[in-house]
Scaffold this active site. Structure first.
Site, mmCIF file in Angstrom:
data_model
loop_
_atom_site.group_PDB
_atom_site.id
_atom_site.type_symbol
_atom_site.label_atom_id
_atom_site.label_comp_id
_atom_site.label_asym_id
_atom_site.label_seq_id
_atom_site.Cartn_x
_atom_site.Cartn_y
_atom_site.Cartn_z
ATOM 1 C CE LYS A 13 -2.356 -1.535 3.896
ATOM 2 N NZ LYS A 13 -1.416 -2.688 3.777
ATOM 3 N NE ARG A 88 -5.018 -2.440 9.606
ATOM 4 C CZ ARG A 88 -3.092 -1.669 9.712
ATOM 5 N NH1 ARG A 88 -3.412 -0.111 9.873
ATOM 6 N NH2 ARG A 88 -2.208 -2.068 9.748
ATOM 7 N NE ARG A 127 7.111 -2.865 4.667
ATOM 8 C CZ ARG A 127 6.289 -3.564 4.972
ATOM 9 N NH1 ARG A 127 6.044 -2.887 5.566
ATOM 10 N NH2 ARG A 127 6.274 -3.260 3.883
ATOM 11 N NE ARG A 162 6.694 -0.874 10.888
ATOM 12 C CZ ARG A 162 5.157 -1.308 9.852
ATOM 13 N NH1 ARG A 162 6.052 -0.654 8.769
ATOM 14 N NH2 ARG A 162 4.542 -1.903 9.906
ATOM 15 N NE ARG A 173 1.770 -5.717 10.687
ATOM 16 C CZ ARG A 173 2.150 -5.322 10.528
ATOM 17 N NH1 ARG A 173 3.821 -5.141 10.313
ATOM 18 N NH2 ARG A 173 2.193 -3.908 9.272
#
Ligand code: AMP
Length: 215
Positions: A13, A88, A127, A162, A173
């Protein structure tokens, strides 16, 4: 252009939003970025949100809706926005509907970025994110490495994994996405707002959205 980007964490996104911003004048509003900024600044909102974020859960709807009511009323959002990571949940989508009605804004569309779960896991786990909260640039050690290991090309900040991008938290998640966020696909489809795109290439999505805007 008033757009919602929908898709699982890691669907791309943020990448799509940044690409669209090269062609349209709109505010990129990422609830994840705003929340991380609040956590880093030690605000009351950040303090309340942190434990939910660290464990891969969702920050309560009321906190998110209060935050977004304020954010969407700001000047830069009136010319257009790209919402990234919001709504969400169905209650958030209903709350957004009420906020937009008050602001007299009509949604242009909802872009659903569809990526298989295995691809998402692989993407997120490789990532790296710039730790400078004003930057938060995203790299991928496999597909988009920084020029210098662990250093942001843009601002020189240190690149980090992260806290919510470890395997265990990412799986959590994705579960939360399936349970709470994926019902939004049917919600926006019923309203005639939904456009589906396979998420393999942000270029294809970019072209598709540009086509839609001409529409
Ligand atoms: P993101 O960067 O969009 O993946 O968001 C990171 C984390 O922030 C999520 O895992 C949630 O804990 C929290 N978060 C971001 N946006 C929302 C939202 N709209 N509702 C609830 N929690 C959110």
């Amino acid at each position: 252009m008033y757009l919602i980007l929908l898709g699982a964490p890691g669907a791309g996104k943020g990448t799509v939003a940044k690409k669209l911003l090269t062609a349209v004048d709109a505010a990129h509003i990422s609830t994840g970025d705003i929340l991380r900024g609040n956590v880093a600044a030690g605000t009351e909102l950040g303090r309340q949100a942190k434990s939910f974020m660290d464990t891969g859960g969702l920050v309560p709807d009321e906190l998110i809706l209060d935050m977004m009511k304020e954010r969407l009323a700001e000047d830069d959002a009136q010319k257009g926005f790209i919402l990234d990571g919001f709504p969400r949940t169905v209650p958030q989508a209903e709350g957004l509907g009420a906020i937009l009605e008050e602001l007299d804004i009509e949604l242009t569309g909802v872009i659903n970025i569809e990526v298989p779960e295995q691809v998402i896991l692989e993407r997120i786990l490789s990532r790296r994110t710039c730790s400078n909260t004003d930057c938060q640039a995203i790299y991928n050690v496999k597909f988009k490495p920084p020029k210098q290991e662990d250093v942001c090309d843009l601002c020189g900040g240190k690149l980090i994994v992260r806290e919510d991008e470890t395997e265990q938290v990412v799986k959590q998640r994705l579960d939360v996405y399936d349970k709470n966020t994926s019902p939004l696909i049917a919600y926006y489809e019923a309203k005639g707002h939904l456009h589906r795109f396979p998420g393999e290439s942000s270029d294809v999505i970019f072209d598709g959205v540009m086509e839609l805007l001409k529409g």
